[in-house]
Design an enzyme around this catalytic site. Structure first.
Site, PDB file in Angstrom:
ATOM      1  N   SER A 282       0.839  -1.216   0.000  1.00 24.36           N
ATOM      2  CA  SER A 282       0.000   0.000   0.000  1.00 24.36           C
ATOM      3  C   SER A 282       0.866   1.256   0.000  1.00 24.36           C
ATOM      4  O   SER A 282       0.546   2.230  -0.683  1.00 24.36           O
ATOM      5  CB  SER A 282      -0.888   0.032   1.245  1.00 24.36           C
ATOM      6  OG  SER A 282      -1.659  -1.115   1.296  1.00 24.36           O
ATOM      7  N   ASN A 284       3.533   1.692  -1.388  1.00 26.77           N
ATOM      8  CA  ASN A 284       4.209   1.861  -2.685  1.00 26.77           C
ATOM      9  C   ASN A 284       3.242   2.185  -3.817  1.00 26.77           C
ATOM     10  O   ASN A 284       3.651   2.208  -4.978  1.00 26.77           O
ATOM     11  CB  ASN A 284       4.920   0.557  -3.074  1.00 26.77           C
ATOM     12  CG  ASN A 284       6.270   0.423  -2.405  1.00 26.77           C
ATOM     13  OD1 ASN A 284       6.786   1.396  -1.871  1.00 26.77           O
ATOM     14  ND2 ASN A 284       6.823  -0.768  -2.415  1.00 26.77           N
ATOM     15  N   GLU A 297      -3.341 -16.554   1.769  1.00 25.35           N
ATOM     16  CA  GLU A 297      -4.015 -17.498   2.671  1.00 25.35           C
ATOM     17  C   GLU A 297      -3.137 -17.606   3.897  1.00 25.35           C
ATOM     18  O   GLU A 297      -1.941 -17.879   3.792  1.00 25.35           O
ATOM     19  CB  GLU A 297      -4.217 -18.851   1.983  1.00 25.35           C
ATOM     20  CG  GLU A 297      -5.125 -18.783   0.747  1.00 25.35           C
ATOM     21  CD  GLU A 297      -6.472 -18.127   1.013  1.00 25.35           C
ATOM     22  OE1 GLU A 297      -6.981 -18.192   2.161  1.00 25.35           O
ATOM     23  OE2 GLU A 297      -7.023 -17.505   0.085  1.00 25.35           O
ATOM     24  N   CYS A 331      -2.369 -25.688   8.100  1.00 20.49           N
ATOM     25  CA  CYS A 331      -3.091 -24.460   8.445  1.00 20.49           C
ATOM     26  C   CYS A 331      -4.485 -24.796   8.929  1.00 20.49           C
ATOM     27  O   CYS A 331      -5.078 -24.077   9.723  1.00 20.49           O
ATOM     28  CB  CYS A 331      -3.170 -23.551   7.232  1.00 20.49           C
ATOM     29  SG  CYS A 331      -3.682 -24.440   5.783  1.00 20.49           S
TER      30      CYS A 331
HETATM   31  P1  NAD Z   1       5.697 -17.686   7.500  1.00 17.58           P
HETATM   32  O1  NAD Z   1       4.754 -16.546   7.550  1.00 17.58           O
HETATM   33  O2  NAD Z   1       6.768 -17.745   8.519  1.00 17.58           O
HETATM   34  O3  NAD Z   1       6.434 -17.727   6.079  1.00 17.58           O
HETATM   35  C1  NAD Z   1       5.707 -17.712   4.878  1.00 17.58           C
HETATM   36  C2  NAD Z   1       6.596 -17.129   3.798  1.00 17.58           C
HETATM   37  O4  NAD Z   1       6.894 -15.765   4.122  1.00 17.58           O
HETATM   38  C3  NAD Z   1       7.949 -17.841   3.676  1.00 17.58           C
HETATM   39  O5  NAD Z   1       8.332 -17.886   2.329  1.00 17.58           O
HETATM   40  C4  NAD Z   1       8.863 -16.946   4.463  1.00 17.58           C
HETATM   41  O6  NAD Z   1      10.215 -17.069   4.086  1.00 17.58           O
HETATM   42  C5  NAD Z   1       8.313 -15.573   4.133  1.00 17.58           C
HETATM   43  N1  NAD Z   1       8.646 -14.563   5.142  1.00 17.58           N
HETATM   44  C6  NAD Z   1       8.866 -14.736   6.451  1.00 17.58           C
HETATM   45  N2  NAD Z   1       9.148 -13.563   7.042  1.00 17.58           N
HETATM   46  C7  NAD Z   1       9.106 -12.614   6.076  1.00 17.58           C
HETATM   47  C8  NAD Z   1       9.301 -11.209   6.064  1.00 17.58           C
HETATM   48  N3  NAD Z   1       9.593 -10.529   7.177  1.00 17.58           N
HETATM   49  N4  NAD Z   1       9.169 -10.560   4.905  1.00 17.58           N
HETATM   50  C9  NAD Z   1       8.862 -11.232   3.778  1.00 17.58           C
HETATM   51  N5  NAD Z   1       8.663 -12.567   3.727  1.00 17.58           N
HETATM   52  C10 NAD Z   1       8.779 -13.253   4.864  1.00 17.58           C
HETATM   53  O7  NAD Z   1       4.804 -19.022   7.506  1.00 17.58           O
HETATM   54  P2  NAD Z   1       5.291 -20.532   7.520  1.00 17.58           P
HETATM   55  O8  NAD Z   1       5.880 -20.815   8.861  1.00 17.58           O
HETATM   56  O9  NAD Z   1       6.071 -20.874   6.311  1.00 17.58           O
HETATM   57  O10 NAD Z   1       3.896 -21.286   7.394  1.00 17.58           O
HETATM   58  C11 NAD Z   1       3.040 -21.401   8.470  1.00 17.58           C
HETATM   59  C12 NAD Z   1       1.928 -20.391   8.418  1.00 17.58           C
HETATM   60  O11 NAD Z   1       1.285 -20.481   7.159  1.00 17.58           O
HETATM   61  C13 NAD Z   1       0.844 -20.637   9.444  1.00 17.58           C
HETATM   62  O12 NAD Z   1       0.402 -19.413   9.972  1.00 17.58           O
HETATM   63  C14 NAD Z   1      -0.248 -21.317   8.642  1.00 17.58           C
HETATM   64  O13 NAD Z   1      -1.543 -21.179   9.193  1.00 17.58           O
HETATM   65  C15 NAD Z   1      -0.118 -20.623   7.338  1.00 17.58           C
HETATM   66  N6  NAD Z   1      -0.664 -21.410   6.240  1.00 17.58           N
HETATM   67  C16 NAD Z   1      -1.883 -21.076   5.765  1.00 17.58           C
HETATM   68  C17 NAD Z   1      -2.457 -21.806   4.741  1.00 17.58           C
HETATM   69  C18 NAD Z   1      -3.824 -21.446   4.217  1.00 17.58           C
HETATM   70  O14 NAD Z   1      -4.191 -21.944   3.160  1.00 17.58           O
HETATM   71  N7  NAD Z   1      -4.578 -20.608   4.894  1.00 17.58           N
HETATM   72  C19 NAD Z   1      -1.778 -22.896   4.209  1.00 17.58           C
HETATM   73  C20 NAD Z   1      -0.511 -23.212   4.715  1.00 17.58           C
HETATM   74  C21 NAD Z   1       0.031 -22.460   5.730  1.00 17.58           C
END
Ligand code: NAD
Length: 546
Positions: A282, A284, A297, A331
């Protein structure tokens, strides 16, 4: 320009048949051999892959095996800012040529990728998911084999249907049409650790409708995601359409979001990171050519609500599967249970404790375990700390509550009973093998939906269990907005592509429903075309005359 000289019919699309890996089966032998081979050859070296070429930056990071954290599955070259730039520019250069590839040829690439995964690469991709992301054989089959094939094949079916959606009316001498243009710019896919299939789908869904992408995989799923990328290339994906860019997450993502050609984010991960990225985008808005599409998600705090007419035995088995499979790292995993006291005191509690205590946990290399480690050190610390906090706040641990991180990150499936329905383990997303139960008086059933709704900001998955139809009707109605995926007498996990489109609303995401036609509309920008066949001979209308 190429021409397509027929309106092709896509093959019949169905879910990938699941293999069961029973003792002595051919599939078990095949998978075991792939796991053994991978263990012998690890650690693998993973480069960035830019324009189809391996790029080694020398900035080496590791993806550890969660069941054996002294050993990495792979090391990977983290992208420098120059490499991220090459990835973006390469993708943008490839954009027009990819857009112009006929739909049938794009579809063929996806169908071939699915067949490669179903056959040639099935066990290798599963082994990478088992060793790198801590899944046992069945969980790896569900994810890296079945769901990924389903995502790719059903994408072809849904895009075919999307393209067929044409204006229903043409007035005389006019032909109305719409086309579904890819976004102007590139899409950034930021993918989670917990499903290899989600990684493939977050890049696949935008790509199949003609977009080009930068893929920033999760550091904890690097190797399986790298294999998926290789499979896309082998299936014929033009080399610059999906750029594989592992690296420091905040840095890679910021550089992409700060680029003027950034056109969309396809994200799955935690709510907190998604909200941050949305705010960054937002801020940007003035630099972009259009309004980026933001699809995410995110987290959940999923529930089972039992009515006193529910069957106990199956209700307990469903709870155990939903809460503890893959150590609660789906999730959709069950995290909070609402059980009436009549059921709780007449067998639910005893069966839940007995069955939970029977579960063994161990490395994915041993076949007998129902579940395995959690993904890494930060997850291990977060989960165990929430169990401690829950205990301090008066929660009673009735099963599990023990852990051991000496070799791998193992936490025993844990059941907590709380008298405070808004205690820490009822409200926070834990993403580990922890189930909290709130026992309510049977007469309070009608108040439970409101309590469920008011307890968390999430709305991902949830289930109602009852034999009495009136209870099902009332709960399903009152919980209409509490879950994007709602189940009746079934566990709250296990959505299947093509059967239960997946996603939640509120803090759980934009609910664009992966595994359905809806998701594709987020990555296209429609153009309406009206063609006129009859030239007007006058500019007056009949109403203009006396
Ligand atoms: P995460 O938020 O730690 O990471 C997700 C992605 O974001 C990764 O590629 C990570 O490297 C990147 N990331 C992390 N910190 C970042 C930052 N500061 N800036 C930019 N990118 C960043 O999540 P995770 O541990 O990989 O997965 C678990 C989470 O995902 C849980 O909250 C789970 O509920 C959710 N999830 C949701 C669904 C759905 O369909 N709703 C499906 C799978 C997982």
């Amino acid at each position: 320009m190429t021409s397509q000289l027929a309106s092709f019919k896509i093959p019949v699309i169905d879910n990938e048949p699941m293999r069961n890996y029973a003792a002595g089966s051919e599939e078990r032998k095949g998978l075991q051999a792939a796991v053994d081979k991978m263990l012998k050859s690890a650690p693998f070296e993973v480069p960035c892959v830019i324009n189809g070429k391996e790029v080694k930056t020398g900035d080496i990071q590791s993806q550890l095996m969660p069941h054996d954290h002294a050993n990495p599955l792979c090391t990977y070259h983290a992208a420098s800012s120059e490499v991220v730039n090459q990835a973006i520019e390469g993708a943008l250069e490839a954009r027009q040529a990819w857009e112009e590839i006929p739909w049938a040829d794009k579809a063929a690439i996806f169908l071939k990728a699915a067949d490669l995964i179903a056959g040639k690469y099935r066990y290798e991709l599963m082994a990478a998911t088992m060793l790198g992301q801590g899944k046992n054989a069945w969980q790896a089959e569900i994810d890296a084999a079945a769901e990924l094939c389903d995502f790719l094949r059903f994408s072809v079916k849904y895009v075919e249907e999307l393209y067929q959606q044409q204006p229903p009316r043409n007035s005389q001498g006019v032909w109305n049409r719409v086309e579904f243009r890819p976004l102007e710019g590139f899409v950034l896919a930021v993918t989670p650790f917990n499903f290899t299939a989600i990684g493939g789908n977050l890049v696949g869904a935008p790509a199949i409708v003609g977009n080009v992408l930068v893929w920033k995989p999760s550091p904890m799923a690097t190797y399986s995601n790298y294999l998926v990328h290789k499979i896309f290339l082998e299936a014929g994906m033009p080399p610059s359409v999906i750029q594989f860019v592992p690296g420091n997450p905040p840095e890679v993502v910021k550089q992409c979001i700060d680029h003027k050609a950034f056109a969309g984010l396809h994200f799955t991960g935690s709510t907190q990171i998604f909200r941050k990225l949305w705010k960054d985008i937002s801020n940007n808005l003035d630099i972009y050519r259009g309004y980026p599409r933001i699809v995410g998600e995110t987290g959940g705090k999923n529930f089972h609500l039992y009515h006193h007419s529910a069957e106990i035995k199956s209700g307990v088995h469903q709870a155990i599967r939903a809460a503890f499979e893959y150590s609660g790292q789906k999730c959709s995993a069950l995290s909070r249970c609402y059980v009436p006291s009549s059921l709780w005191n007449n067998g639910f509690k005893d069966q839940l404790v007995d069955e939970t205590n029977k579960i063994t946990i161990g490395p994915c290399t041993e076949w007998n375990h129902f579940t395995g480690p959690v993904i890494g050190r930060p997850a291990f610390e977060k989960i165990t700390s929430i169990i401690e906090q829950a205990k301090k706040a008066g929660g009673e641990v009735i099963a599990g509550g023990e852990w051991d991180d000496s070799k791998g990150y193992f936490i025993k499936p844990t059941v907590i009973v709380t008298k405070d329905p808004k205690s820490v383990s009822m409200t926070q997303e834990i993403f580990g093998p922890v189930l909290t139960v709130y026992v309510y008086e049977d007469s309070e059933f009608d108040n439970m939906p409101k309590l469920i709704e008011d307890t968390t900001e999430y709305a991902l998955t949830g289930s109602i269990f009852a034999q009495e139809r009136a209870a099902l009707v009332s709960a399903a109605h009152k919980l209409r907005n509490a879950a994007g995926n709602f189940y009746i007498n079934d566990k709250c996990t296990g959505a299947v592509v093509g059967q239960q489109p997946f996603g939640g609303a509120r803090a759980s995401g934009t609910n664009d429903k992966s595994g359905s036609i809806a998701i594709f509309s987020r990555f296209v920008s429609m153009r309406s075309i009206k063609e006129n066949f009859i030239n007007p001979q006058d500019h007056y209308y009949p109403s203009n005359f006396l």
